[in-house]
Each structure stands twice: as structure tokens, then as C-alpha cells.
Design a protein around this motif. Sequence first.
Motif, PDB file in Angstrom:
ATOM      1  N   LEU A 100       9.483   3.193   2.508  1.00  0.00           N
ATOM      2  CA  LEU A 100       9.305   1.792   2.116  1.00  0.00           C
ATOM      3  C   LEU A 100      10.096   0.862   3.037  1.00  0.00           C
ATOM      4  CD1 LEU A 100       8.051  -0.217   0.152  1.00  0.00           C
ATOM      5  CD2 LEU A 100      10.055   0.078  -1.324  1.00  0.00           C
ATOM      6  N   VAL A 101      11.307   1.296   3.425  1.00  0.00           N
ATOM      7  CA  VAL A 101      12.138   0.474   4.312  1.00  0.00           C
ATOM      8  C   VAL A 101      11.424   0.248   5.639  1.00  0.00           C
ATOM      9  CG1 VAL A 101      14.337   0.340   5.556  1.00  0.00           C
ATOM     10  CG2 VAL A 101      14.259   1.313   3.243  1.00  0.00           C
ATOM     11  N   TRP A 102      10.906   1.321   6.205  1.00  0.00           N
ATOM     12  CA  TRP A 102      10.234   1.224   7.505  1.00  0.00           C
ATOM     13  C   TRP A 102       8.897   0.505   7.383  1.00  0.00           C
ATOM     14  CZ3 TRP A 102      14.077   2.013  10.360  1.00  0.00           C
ATOM     15  CH2 TRP A 102      15.021   2.998  10.062  1.00  0.00           C
ATOM     16  N   ALA A 103       8.219   0.683   6.242  1.00  0.00           N
ATOM     17  CA  ALA A 103       6.946  -0.014   6.031  1.00  0.00           C
ATOM     18  C   ALA A 103       7.164  -1.520   5.988  1.00  0.00           C
ATOM     19  CB  ALA A 103       6.292   0.464   4.733  1.00  0.00           C
ATOM     20  N   VAL A 104       8.266  -1.956   5.347  1.00  0.00           N
ATOM     21  CA  VAL A 104       8.581  -3.389   5.297  1.00  0.00           C
ATOM     22  C   VAL A 104       8.842  -3.914   6.708  1.00  0.00           C
ATOM     23  CG1 VAL A 104      10.282  -5.088   4.537  1.00  0.00           C
ATOM     24  CG2 VAL A 104       9.458  -3.348   2.939  1.00  0.00           C
ATOM     25  N   ALA A 105       9.619  -3.151   7.492  1.00  0.00           N
ATOM     26  CA  ALA A 105       9.949  -3.583   8.861  1.00  0.00           C
ATOM     27  C   ALA A 105       8.694  -3.651   9.726  1.00  0.00           C
ATOM     28  CB  ALA A 105      10.964  -2.619   9.473  1.00  0.00           C
ATOM     29  N   ILE A 106       7.855  -2.614   9.682  1.00  0.00           N
ATOM     30  CA  ILE A 106       6.643  -2.588  10.495  1.00  0.00           C
ATOM     31  C   ILE A 106       5.675  -3.684  10.050  1.00  0.00           C
ATOM     32  CG2 ILE A 106       4.568  -1.237  11.017  1.00  0.00           C
ATOM     33  CD1 ILE A 106       6.339   1.258  10.987  1.00  0.00           C
ATOM     34  N   GLY A 107       5.534  -3.854   8.728  1.00  0.00           N
ATOM     35  CA  GLY A 107       4.638  -4.884   8.214  1.00  0.00           C
ATOM     36  C   GLY A 107       5.053  -6.272   8.644  1.00  0.00           C
ATOM     37  N   PHE A 108       6.359  -6.529   8.675  1.00  0.00           N
ATOM     38  CA  PHE A 108       6.846  -7.850   9.076  1.00  0.00           C
ATOM     39  C   PHE A 108       6.661  -8.080  10.569  1.00  0.00           C
ATOM     40  CE2 PHE A 108      10.299 -10.617  10.599  1.00  0.00           C
ATOM     41  CZ  PHE A 108       9.992 -11.771   9.885  1.00  0.00           C
ATOM     42  N   PHE A 137       8.827  -5.169  -4.963  1.00  0.00           N
ATOM     43  CA  PHE A 137      10.031  -4.378  -4.742  1.00  0.00           C
ATOM     44  C   PHE A 137      10.588  -3.854  -6.060  1.00  0.00           C
ATOM     45  CE2 PHE A 137      10.382  -6.770  -0.664  1.00  0.00           C
ATOM     46  CZ  PHE A 137      10.402  -5.670   0.177  1.00  0.00           C
ATOM     47  N   LEU A 138      10.630  -4.716  -7.086  1.00  0.00           N
ATOM     48  CA  LEU A 138      11.141  -4.298  -8.389  1.00  0.00           C
ATOM     49  C   LEU A 138      10.333  -3.126  -8.938  1.00  0.00           C
ATOM     50  CD1 LEU A 138      12.905  -4.659 -10.904  1.00  0.00           C
ATOM     51  CD2 LEU A 138      11.272  -6.399 -11.705  1.00  0.00           C
ATOM     52  N   GLY A 139       9.014  -3.271  -8.926  1.00  0.00           N
ATOM     53  CA  GLY A 139       8.162  -2.185  -9.408  1.00  0.00           C
ATOM     54  C   GLY A 139       8.313  -0.928  -8.578  1.00  0.00           C
ATOM     55  N   ALA A 140       8.420  -1.098  -7.251  1.00  0.00           N
ATOM     56  CA  ALA A 140       8.558   0.059  -6.368  1.00  0.00           C
ATOM     57  C   ALA A 140       9.837   0.817  -6.655  1.00  0.00           C
ATOM     58  CB  ALA A 140       8.529  -0.402  -4.908  1.00  0.00           C
ATOM     59  N   PHE A 141      10.936   0.104  -6.882  1.00  0.00           N
ATOM     60  CA  PHE A 141      12.206   0.770  -7.156  1.00  0.00           C
ATOM     61  C   PHE A 141      12.177   1.500  -8.497  1.00  0.00           C
ATOM     62  CE2 PHE A 141      14.203  -2.517  -4.205  1.00  0.00           C
ATOM     63  CZ  PHE A 141      14.239  -1.614  -3.144  1.00  0.00           C
ATOM     64  N   ALA A 186       0.827  -1.199   0.000  1.00  0.00           N
ATOM     65  CA  ALA A 186       0.000   0.000   0.000  1.00  0.00           C
ATOM     66  C   ALA A 186       0.864   1.254   0.000  1.00  0.00           C
ATOM     67  CB  ALA A 186      -0.924   0.000   1.221  1.00  0.00           C
ATOM     68  N   THR A 187       1.974   1.226   0.739  1.00  0.00           N
ATOM     69  CA  THR A 187       2.891   2.363   0.776  1.00  0.00           C
ATOM     70  C   THR A 187       3.520   2.606  -0.585  1.00  0.00           C
ATOM     71  OG1 THR A 187       3.414   1.947   3.108  1.00  0.00           O
ATOM     72  CG2 THR A 187       4.983   3.279   1.862  1.00  0.00           C
ATOM     73  N   ALA A 188       3.986   1.534  -1.231  1.00  0.00           N
ATOM     74  CA  ALA A 188       4.647   1.657  -2.525  1.00  0.00           C
ATOM     75  C   ALA A 188       3.702   2.200  -3.591  1.00  0.00           C
ATOM     76  CB  ALA A 188       5.216   0.306  -2.956  1.00  0.00           C
ATOM     77  N   LEU A 189       2.441   1.777  -3.568  1.00  0.00           N
ATOM     78  CA  LEU A 189       1.474   2.284  -4.545  1.00  0.00           C
ATOM     79  C   LEU A 189       1.265   3.787  -4.387  1.00  0.00           C
ATOM     80  CD1 LEU A 189      -1.200  -0.562  -4.606  1.00  0.00           C
ATOM     81  CD2 LEU A 189       0.247   0.172  -6.495  1.00  0.00           C
ATOM     82  N   GLY A 190       1.440   4.282  -3.160  1.00  0.00           N
ATOM     83  CA  GLY A 190       1.292   5.719  -2.921  1.00  0.00           C
ATOM     84  C   GLY A 190       2.345   6.552  -3.609  1.00  0.00           C
ATOM     85  N   TYR A 191       3.470   5.932  -4.005  1.00  0.00           N
ATOM     86  CA  TYR A 191       4.537   6.674  -4.674  1.00  0.00           C
ATOM     87  C   TYR A 191       4.138   7.121  -6.075  1.00  0.00           C
ATOM     88  CZ  TYR A 191       7.530   4.762  -0.979  1.00  0.00           C
ATOM     89  OH  TYR A 191       8.081   4.426   0.238  1.00  0.00           O
ATOM     90  N   LEU A 192       3.032   6.583  -6.586  1.00  0.00           N
ATOM     91  CA  LEU A 192       2.575   6.985  -7.909  1.00  0.00           C
ATOM     92  C   LEU A 192       1.973   8.391  -7.896  1.00  0.00           C
ATOM     93  CD1 LEU A 192       2.112   6.013 -10.848  1.00  0.00           C
ATOM     94  CD2 LEU A 192      -0.099   5.120 -10.112  1.00  0.00           C
TER      95      LEU A 192
END
Length: 307
Positions: free
Chosen positions: A257-265, A277-281, A100-106
Amino acid sequence: MSGSPNPTIGIGLKIASIFAFLIMSSLVKLASRDMPIGELMFFRAFFALLPLGLWLWWTDELRGAIKTTRLGGHLLRSISGSGGMYFGFAALAFLPIPDATALGYLAPLIATVLAAVLLKENVRPYRWIAIAIGFVGTLIMTAPHFSGREFRDFFAEGPALGALAGLAASLCNGFSSIQIRKLAQIERTGTIVLYFLIVTSLIGLVTSVLVWKTPTDEQALLLVASGIFGGIGQILITSSYRFADASVIVSFEYSSLVWAVAIGFVLFGDIPHPVVFLGAFIVIGSGLYVIYREGRLARQFQSDAAL
């Protein structure tokens, strides 16, 4: 209340705002089970008024923030921003937080397109190419959620619906950014935020009144806290622009994104698909390039104007 240029303080405030918004998102996701999205919006916006009001009072801007001559502009910004919040919460309900965080980068890329269409801003070919690459990254990011599904399944509760909601949130937020840009030329920042929270509270309440579900004590605590952290995040990000250029501040958004991955996990056991991750980068790279070009053109314009 203004601050002298100090990029270190500005970046620190921006990073702090990222944490505040991620905590808010986590709280909303924890409370979202069986809760109407409009109700989530109401709590998020209404209780954000508390820290915002205290901040405006402390900076002696409370009375000035209420005054406006652009009520129509505030309504348009608030409605589009409410749409971004509604669809963003829907994305959080059905997707892992990193997705959800990565999609917000659009949203910034969409804002650039809308600026060209609505504000007639000159977008050069290199930026159009970067935007096109960013949209390709979005297709890659959403592919795992859409693969193997029939079209009718996209609208059933699940990851596909969450991905669609995330895209809709980015569209709404991109349009909202354009409205903020127009309002910021004539209105105080506190005024823009205040009217947004008031209108969003009302929209959230109206859209959920017929399906209102009384939250449990735990859910109520989570929802109230989400509003407070959302308000704190808004104050922090607003304050960050007092100390550093927007191009510097915005570039740090992608660290979320880094913190979102950590919190999500840690909280939900979420492990994003590698393709996400590929698309997000790809989207991040496109966004950073657009920021770089805009900053470079702005400096060139200032240099030419000084001659």
C-alpha cells in the motif's frame, strides 16, 4: 531447486515481487485507455510465459511442469484466477492504484471463509470476528466511491464500478487461493502457474477477439512489459516461499500500500481519500491477526504432533 531457510532472503524476494507486480499494475493502467480488458489479460498472461519458461528451464523443471493428472483442478483454478485478473484490471482502469491495491487485501479474508465452507477447515470464533471487522473495513474503504450514487450508477463507468470490480476480483482471487491450496498438495508450483497463464491467455484472447483493438506502438510496449514484469513477480513470490514460512511472507504483502500510494501519486497524481486509508488499515489489521492466529495454531499443531 530448493533453498535453505533464510527469512531475510525470503522477505527480500517478497518485497521485490511487490515492486514487480506494482510496476505491472502501473503499466496496465497506463495502457488501459480504450483497450478491451480481455486484450489486457491476453498480453499480461501470454508474455508472462517468457520469464516463466526461462525460469523453469533454468531450474530444470520445464518438462515436469507440463505433466499433470489434475487438468480439471487446473481449469477451475485458472478460470477463477482469470476472473480475478479481469476484474482486477477493471478496478485499475476506474480507480487510483492505492484504492485498487487496498481492495485486494480482502482476498485472504474471503479465502479463510471459503476454506471453512468448502474445505471444512475449523475457523475459530476469534478469526470469525477478525474477518467480520475486515469486511467492515471494506465497507468503509468503498464508501467514498458509492456515496451519493443511485444503484444504477454503480454500473456506469467510474469509481463505483471500479470498486465493485475490485470486490469481485477479491472474491475470485479468494476462491482461486483455495484451489491453489488443494492443487499444491499434489502438483508442482511451476505446473500450477504454467497452466494458469496458458488458460488465461486463451480466455483473454477469446473474450477480446470480437472487440480487438490494435495497440499503438507505445501501448504494445507497455502491455508486453506488463506481462514480463508479471511473470517476474510470479517467479519472485514463488521463490520467496523456499526461504521463509508463508506466515512471514504473506504479512509483508500489506507493505504494497505504501508503494502503491507513492507510484499512484508520481505517475497519475492520485491522492486517495483519507477514509480509504482508514478502511485499508482495518482490513490490514484483520488480515495480520488471521495470519498470526493461523501461524500460532500451526506451531501448536506441530508441537502436539511431536509429543
